[in-house]
Design a protein around this motif. Structure first.
Motif, PDB file in Angstrom:
ATOM      1  N   GLN A   1     -14.488  72.846  50.674  1.00 47.29           N
ATOM      2  CA  GLN A   1     -13.809  74.236  51.112  1.00 47.29           C
ATOM      3  C   GLN A   1     -12.662  73.396  52.193  1.00 47.29           C
ATOM      4  O   GLN A   1     -11.284  74.378  52.026  1.00 47.29           O
ATOM      5  CB  GLN A   1     -14.835  74.289  52.737  1.00 47.29           C
ATOM      6  CG  GLN A   1     -14.448  75.359  53.437  1.00 47.29           C
ATOM      7  CD  GLN A   1     -15.212  76.173  54.465  1.00 47.29           C
ATOM      8  OE1 GLN A   1     -16.284  75.323  54.791  1.00 47.29           O
ATOM      9  NE2 GLN A   1     -14.712  76.973  55.660  1.00 47.29           N
ATOM     10  N   ALA A   2     -11.984  72.407  52.343  1.00 45.14           N
ATOM     11  CA  ALA A   2     -10.762  72.229  53.410  1.00 45.14           C
ATOM     12  C   ALA A   2      -9.683  71.560  52.006  1.00 45.14           C
ATOM     13  O   ALA A   2      -8.948  71.067  51.819  1.00 45.14           O
ATOM     14  CB  ALA A   2     -11.398  70.687  53.837  1.00 45.14           C
ATOM     15  N   GLY A   3     -10.478  71.932  50.752  1.00 40.71           N
ATOM     16  CA  GLY A   3      -9.530  70.994  49.924  1.00 40.71           C
ATOM     17  C   GLY A   3      -8.826  70.291  49.755  1.00 40.71           C
ATOM     18  O   GLY A   3      -8.021  69.565  49.677  1.00 40.71           O
ATOM     19  N   ALA A   4      -9.630  69.044  50.075  1.00 44.85           N
ATOM     20  CA  ALA A   4      -9.252  67.197  50.160  1.00 44.85           C
ATOM     21  C   ALA A   4      -9.540  66.656  48.873  1.00 44.85           C
ATOM     22  O   ALA A   4     -10.243  66.816  47.840  1.00 44.85           O
ATOM     23  CB  ALA A   4      -9.652  66.724  51.787  1.00 44.85           C
ATOM     24  N   THR A   5      -8.764  65.123  49.470  1.00 45.31           N
ATOM     25  CA  THR A   5      -9.317  64.632  47.837  1.00 45.31           C
ATOM     26  C   THR A   5      -9.028  63.520  48.729  1.00 45.31           C
ATOM     27  O   THR A   5      -8.674  62.372  49.459  1.00 45.31           O
ATOM     28  CB  THR A   5      -8.008  64.722  47.097  1.00 45.31           C
ATOM     29  OG1 THR A   5      -7.525  65.025  46.669  1.00 45.31           O
ATOM     30  CG2 THR A   5      -8.425  63.409  46.313  1.00 45.31           C
ATOM     31  N   VAL A   6     -11.171  62.962  49.389  1.00 44.83           N
ATOM     32  CA  VAL A   6     -11.366  61.984  49.544  1.00 44.83           C
ATOM     33  C   VAL A   6     -10.896  60.796  49.244  1.00 44.83           C
ATOM     34  O   VAL A   6     -11.217  60.823  47.793  1.00 44.83           O
ATOM     35  CB  VAL A   6     -12.583  62.083  49.627  1.00 44.83           C
ATOM     36  CG1 VAL A   6     -13.513  60.652  50.702  1.00 44.83           C
ATOM     37  CG2 VAL A   6     -12.874  63.459  51.242  1.00 44.83           C
ATOM     38  N   THR A   7     -10.124  59.622  49.736  1.00 41.48           N
ATOM     39  CA  THR A   7      -9.765  58.292  49.395  1.00 41.48           C
ATOM     40  C   THR A   7     -10.503  57.394  49.862  1.00 41.48           C
ATOM     41  O   THR A   7     -10.081  56.156  49.282  1.00 41.48           O
ATOM     42  CB  THR A   7      -7.907  58.027  48.842  1.00 41.48           C
ATOM     43  OG1 THR A   7      -8.018  57.810  50.645  1.00 41.48           O
ATOM     44  CG2 THR A   7      -7.032  59.596  48.469  1.00 41.48           C
ATOM     45  N   GLN A   8     -11.833  57.813  50.817  1.00 35.01           N
ATOM     46  CA  GLN A   8     -11.891  56.432  51.357  1.00 35.01           C
ATOM     47  C   GLN A   8     -12.693  57.311  52.130  1.00 35.01           C
ATOM     48  O   GLN A   8     -13.121  58.276  52.511  1.00 35.01           O
ATOM     49  CB  GLN A   8     -10.897  55.586  51.975  1.00 35.01           C
ATOM     50  CG  GLN A   8     -10.741  56.042  53.231  1.00 35.01           C
ATOM     51  CD  GLN A   8      -9.189  55.215  53.277  1.00 35.01           C
ATOM     52  OE1 GLN A   8      -9.331  54.039  54.029  1.00 35.01           O
ATOM     53  NE2 GLN A   8      -8.029  55.272  53.974  1.00 35.01           N
ATOM     54  N   ILE A   9     -14.040  56.123  51.915  1.00 36.43           N
ATOM     55  CA  ILE A   9     -14.895  55.992  52.984  1.00 36.43           C
ATOM     56  C   ILE A   9     -15.367  54.970  54.446  1.00 36.43           C
ATOM     57  O   ILE A   9     -14.858  54.117  54.205  1.00 36.43           O
ATOM     58  CB  ILE A   9     -16.626  56.299  52.546  1.00 36.43           C
ATOM     59  CG1 ILE A   9     -16.632  57.394  51.662  1.00 36.43           C
ATOM     60  CG2 ILE A   9     -17.558  55.947  53.341  1.00 36.43           C
ATOM     61  CD1 ILE A   9     -17.674  57.487  50.682  1.00 36.43           C
ATOM     62  N   LEU A  10     -15.281  55.549  55.877  1.00 38.16           N
ATOM     63  CA  LEU A  10     -14.830  54.743  56.658  1.00 38.16           C
ATOM     64  C   LEU A  10     -16.066  54.432  57.599  1.00 38.16           C
ATOM     65  O   LEU A  10     -16.766  56.010  57.761  1.00 38.16           O
ATOM     66  CB  LEU A  10     -13.770  55.264  57.529  1.00 38.16           C
ATOM     67  CG  LEU A  10     -12.545  55.440  57.346  1.00 38.16           C
ATOM     68  CD1 LEU A  10     -11.660  56.080  58.054  1.00 38.16           C
ATOM     69  CD2 LEU A  10     -11.940  53.920  56.296  1.00 38.16           C
ATOM     70  N   LEU A  11     -17.091  53.326  58.051  1.00 40.62           N
ATOM     71  CA  LEU A  11     -17.544  53.059  58.531  1.00 40.62           C
ATOM     72  C   LEU A  11     -17.603  52.098  59.964  1.00 40.62           C
ATOM     73  O   LEU A  11     -16.570  50.639  59.850  1.00 40.62           O
ATOM     74  CB  LEU A  11     -18.562  52.024  57.608  1.00 40.62           C
ATOM     75  CG  LEU A  11     -19.660  52.837  56.028  1.00 40.62           C
ATOM     76  CD1 LEU A  11     -20.242  51.503  55.528  1.00 40.62           C
ATOM     77  CD2 LEU A  11     -19.919  54.014  56.670  1.00 40.62           C
ATOM     78  N   THR A  12     -18.574  52.759  61.273  1.00 41.45           N
ATOM     79  CA  THR A  12     -18.024  52.241  62.446  1.00 41.45           C
ATOM     80  C   THR A  12     -19.389  50.968  62.562  1.00 41.45           C
ATOM     81  O   THR A  12     -18.409  49.896  63.391  1.00 41.45           O
ATOM     82  CB  THR A  12     -18.202  53.409  63.434  1.00 41.45           C
ATOM     83  OG1 THR A  12     -19.550  54.170  62.885  1.00 41.45           O
ATOM     84  CG2 THR A  12     -17.068  54.405  63.354  1.00 41.45           C
ATOM     85  N   HIS A  13     -20.133  51.116  61.894  1.00 34.91           N
ATOM     86  CA  HIS A  13     -21.195  50.058  61.783  1.00 34.91           C
ATOM     87  C   HIS A  13     -22.179  50.523  60.563  1.00 34.91           C
ATOM     88  O   HIS A  13     -22.095  51.219  59.975  1.00 34.91           O
ATOM     89  CB  HIS A  13     -21.692  50.198  63.258  1.00 34.91           C
ATOM     90  CG  HIS A  13     -22.309  51.544  63.910  1.00 34.91           C
ATOM     91  ND1 HIS A  13     -21.720  52.568  63.795  1.00 34.91           N
ATOM     92  CD2 HIS A  13     -23.669  51.689  64.125  1.00 34.91           C
ATOM     93  CE1 HIS A  13     -22.500  53.344  64.408  1.00 34.91           C
ATOM     94  NE2 HIS A  13     -24.162  52.971  64.876  1.00 34.91           N
TER      95      HIS A  13
END
Length: 211
Positions: free
Chosen positions: A44-56
């Protein structure tokens, strides 16, 4: 930058989709589960995700990361700090205990350290190591936006639990008071659960930080 908060898992954990306005490059923070819901928001956002970030490494923040990474073309999983290895190693056990279905243990593509940076399009996120809830918990902070993703370190009117293995209440309070609050009263934060708030509001009104 556009930020979309996507509550996921039975714990209603605040997964975030961060999208750079100009480049449409994006990152997903803490995809604990409900991958189809996250993918729908990305589309929906028309985004290209390049990474996943984890806090913990807790289940509701990290369990969906490998499946999402695969669905997005094997994008890298970044974070948390290596001191949360034992949490990621126990994801299968965690999922069985809480009835989440099956989750696989994994190691991220990159472990993060204090003062590292992560780039999302035109935006730089600073990495702040904030142990207490877990020993390897990190916070992502955008100085340009005055916005932080704090995971389960701090909540509106509350703080993270420290009764899990290797949790430490003194470390948690130190992380909040000495690493987060000095960033400024006007900094807004997205917690792992519940509504957003500001460091200034919590400094004055949060009962766990007064005194």
């Amino acid at each position: 930058m556009q930020v979309f908060i996507i509550p996921v898992t039975p714990f209603q954990q605040n997964c975030s989709l961060i999208v750079c306005d100009r480049t449409k490059e994006a990152a997903v923070v803490d995809p604990g589960g409900d991958i189809e819901q996250i993918l729908a928001q990305i589309k929906q956002a028309g985004a290209t995700v390049t990474q996943i970030l984890l806090t913990h490494g807790h289940l509701d923040h990290a369990a969906g990361a490998p499946e999402l990474a695969s669905a997005l073309g094997d994008v890298p999983i970044i974070g948390p700090h290596i001191d949360d290895t034992f949490w990621l190693d126990s994801l299968t056990e965690q999922s069985a205990r809480f009835g989440f279905g099956h989750a696989k243990a994994f190691a991220p593509t990159v472990w993060l350290n204090d003062n590292d940076t992560v780039q999302v399009g035109d935006y730089t996120l600073s990495v702040i190591l904030c142990p207490g809830h877990t020993p390897g918990h990190v916070v992502f902070y955008s100085a340009d936006l005055k916005l932080a993703w704090v995971g389960d370190v701090l909540f509106k009117d509350s703080i993270g639990r420290t009764d899990f293995p290797r949790g430490n209440h003194a470390d948690l309070i130190h992380s909040i008071k000495n690493k987060l609050l000095p960033l400024g009263d006007d900094v807004q934060f997205i917690p792992g659960h519940g509504p957003t708030s500001t460091f200034g509001r919590e400094r004055v009104h949060n009962p766990y930080l007064i005194g």
